[in-house]
Write a protein that holds these residues in place. Structure first.
Motif, PDB file in Angstrom:
ATOM      1  N   ALA A  29      67.801  80.899  14.905  1.00  0.00           N
ATOM      2  CA  ALA A  29      68.048  79.589  14.297  1.00  0.00           C
ATOM      3  C   ALA A  29      69.123  79.668  13.227  1.00  0.00           C
ATOM      4  O   ALA A  29      70.005  78.796  13.144  1.00  0.00           O
TER       5      ALA A  29
ATOM      6  N   PHE B 269      66.727  80.260  23.185  1.00  0.00           N
ATOM      7  CA  PHE B 269      65.819  79.188  22.782  1.00  0.00           C
ATOM      8  C   PHE B 269      65.334  78.413  24.005  1.00  0.00           C
ATOM      9  O   PHE B 269      64.148  78.078  24.122  1.00  0.00           O
ATOM     10  N   ARG B 270      66.231  78.116  24.908  1.00  0.00           N
ATOM     11  CA  ARG B 270      65.883  77.322  26.083  1.00  0.00           C
ATOM     12  C   ARG B 270      64.771  78.012  26.888  1.00  0.00           C
ATOM     13  O   ARG B 270      63.797  77.371  27.302  1.00  0.00           O
TER      14      ARG B 270
ATOM     15  N   LEU C 237      61.309  78.356  24.602  1.00  0.00           N
ATOM     16  CA  LEU C 237      60.535  77.134  24.414  1.00  0.00           C
ATOM     17  C   LEU C 237      59.762  76.752  25.663  1.00  0.00           C
ATOM     18  O   LEU C 237      58.737  76.071  25.584  1.00  0.00           O
TER      19      LEU C 237
ATOM     20  N   THR D 228      57.527  78.565  14.074  1.00  0.00           N
ATOM     21  CA  THR D 228      58.230  77.792  15.095  1.00  0.00           C
ATOM     22  C   THR D 228      58.938  76.580  14.505  1.00  0.00           C
ATOM     23  O   THR D 228      60.096  76.299  14.827  1.00  0.00           O
TER      24      THR D 228
ATOM     25  N   LEU E 119      63.029  75.418  14.598  1.00  0.00           N
ATOM     26  CA  LEU E 119      63.442  74.245  15.359  1.00  0.00           C
ATOM     27  C   LEU E 119      64.134  73.206  14.492  1.00  0.00           C
ATOM     28  O   LEU E 119      64.984  72.456  14.985  1.00  0.00           O
TER      29      LEU E 119
ATOM     30  N   ALA F 259      67.636  74.688  14.511  1.00  0.00           N
ATOM     31  CA  ALA F 259      68.211  74.688  15.854  1.00  0.00           C
ATOM     32  C   ALA F 259      68.495  73.273  16.347  1.00  0.00           C
ATOM     33  O   ALA F 259      69.496  73.039  17.045  1.00  0.00           O
ATOM     34  N   LEU F 260      67.652  72.326  15.991  1.00  0.00           N
ATOM     35  CA  LEU F 260      67.858  70.947  16.434  1.00  0.00           C
ATOM     36  C   LEU F 260      69.144  70.372  15.848  1.00  0.00           C
ATOM     37  O   LEU F 260      69.901  69.684  16.552  1.00  0.00           O
TER      38      LEU F 260
ATOM     39  N   ILE G  98      63.865  70.546  22.467  1.00  0.00           N
ATOM     40  CA  ILE G  98      63.244  70.769  21.162  1.00  0.00           C
ATOM     41  C   ILE G  98      62.393  69.570  20.757  1.00  0.00           C
ATOM     42  O   ILE G  98      61.250  69.716  20.304  1.00  0.00           O
ATOM     43  N   ARG G  99      62.908  68.376  20.947  1.00  0.00           N
ATOM     44  CA  ARG G  99      62.146  67.176  20.600  1.00  0.00           C
ATOM     45  C   ARG G  99      60.864  67.088  21.435  1.00  0.00           C
ATOM     46  O   ARG G  99      59.779  66.793  20.924  1.00  0.00           O
TER      47      ARG G  99
ATOM     48  N   ARG H 299      59.172  69.513  23.068  1.00  0.00           N
ATOM     49  CA  ARG H 299      58.188  70.557  22.757  1.00  0.00           C
ATOM     50  C   ARG H 299      57.559  70.326  21.388  1.00  0.00           C
ATOM     51  O   ARG H 299      56.362  70.580  21.198  1.00  0.00           O
ATOM     52  N   SER H 300      58.339  69.836  20.442  1.00  0.00           N
ATOM     53  CA  SER H 300      57.802  69.569  19.104  1.00  0.00           C
ATOM     54  C   SER H 300      56.724  68.494  19.167  1.00  0.00           C
ATOM     55  O   SER H 300      55.653  68.621  18.559  1.00  0.00           O
TER      56      SER H 300
END
Length: 334
Positions: free
Chosen positions: A115, A147-148, A151, A166, A170, A173-174, A188-189, A191-192
């Protein structure tokens, strides 16, 4: 307009310039497959060999580039430019990139260092007069791909208060992905929301003895980034329902640091700084100021904190109006 004065920026830059190229002492994140893998940091990582460990060197460089962008007229800016130009070269970056292809490097710096590298690349993109963003691009691409994959296989989020967290990874990274990789940003959105959307009534059993992140507040900050404003307000009200009574009390109480020469206990200064960053961005300036005031006097003095704390102080200062920051940060003895 930033709250980072030239005086404060110069102090931070001098400290970071003193350690990003300091090879020892060094704590490697390095798995040996045989005797031939026992090599010094400068050979393994010709770009990020300083600052005690790889990830601290990465965000030490983020500190330097950020200071250079915000205060181009500062005396340190030219020194930052010269060192960056000689460090961020295609040849050196290629060695860093090749290291990631080692079979034993799959978990290298996951996810914290990943990150911060993306965040450094994002900062480099703001320096159009230099080639730094292009030089760092192969590393950024490699970590984005990691990351891809990660996640998609990470069943449960990691809620610890240190490097494996985590939510913190993120958040950084986002911000990078929203500019460079929208499919990753969408992942990311998604999974979050999957991991955290149902969380209620956080008990905030923190800090642990070596935390430098608040699991509670970093999660809240991540959800603020991935939810629409109204949706976040509803979620936050359920997540911390007694916040206006300053409960849970531990979130409002700066951590006590008993021994700043102990690298793990010194993490707690970082906790106070990262909480200040989160609290300000969550709209609670008074609590942020309390945490900032508890930690800023200690960003210099002992190498166990000095090699990394400037980055978290900078995050907090860029998010928090702090009139007396200059008075709080002592000069570095190094």
């Amino acid at each position: 307009m930033t709250d980072l004065s030239m005086h404060t920026a110069a102090k931070m830059a001098r400290i970071a310039l003193g350690h990003v190229a300091q090879e020892y002492p060094h704590k490697l994140d390095h798995v040996l497959g045989g005797d031939e893998d026992a090599r010094p940091p400068r050979e393994l990582h010709p770009v990020f060999f300083g600052s005690f460990d790889w990830h601290s060197c990465v965000h030490g460089w983020w500190t330097l580039l950020t200071v250079r962008r915000l205060h181009r007229d500062g005396a340190e800016a030219l020194e930052i430019e010269r060192l960056a130009d000689s460090t961020f070269t295609a040849e050196k970056i290629a060695v860093e990139r090749a290291y990631l292809d080692r079979p034993l490097s799959r978990g290298f710096e996951r996810p914290y260092g990943w990150a911060w590298l993306l965040y450094l690349h994002l900062e480099a993109a703001k320096h159009a007069d230099r080639s730094w963003v292009a030089e760092l691009a192969p590393l950024a691409s490699a970590f984005a791909n990691r990351f891809r994959t990660y996640l998609q296989i990470l069943t449960y989020p990691i809620r610890a208060g240190a490097h494996s967290n985590t939510a913190f990874a993120l958040v950084l990274a986002l911000e990078w992905a929203e500019q460079f990789d929208e499919p990753l940003a969408d992942l990311i959105r998604s999974r979050s929301r999957h991991w955290f959307a149902a969380d209620r009534d956080a008990q905030a059993w923190e800090p642990s003895g070596d935390d430098f992140l608040s699991p509670t507040l970093t999660e809240a900050l991540l959800m603020k980034r991935v939810l629409a404003e109204d949706a976040f307000g509803e979620w936050f009200g359920h997540f911390l329902p007694r916040i206006h009574q300053r409960q849970p009390e531990t979130l409002f109480t700066p951590a006590t640091v008993s021994d700043r020469s102990d690298g793990k206990i010194a993490h707690l200064d970082g906790l106070n700084l990262s909480r200040a960053w989160c609290w300000r961005l969550l709209g609670h300036r008074d609590v942020a100021e309390e945490h900032l005031a508890a930690a800023l006097p200690h960003v210099a003095g002992d190498y166990m904190g000095e090699h990394w704390l400037q980055s978290f102080a900078l995050l907090a200062l860029l998010a928090t109006r702090t009139i007396q920051a200059d008075a709080l940060i002592p000069p570095s003895p190094h």
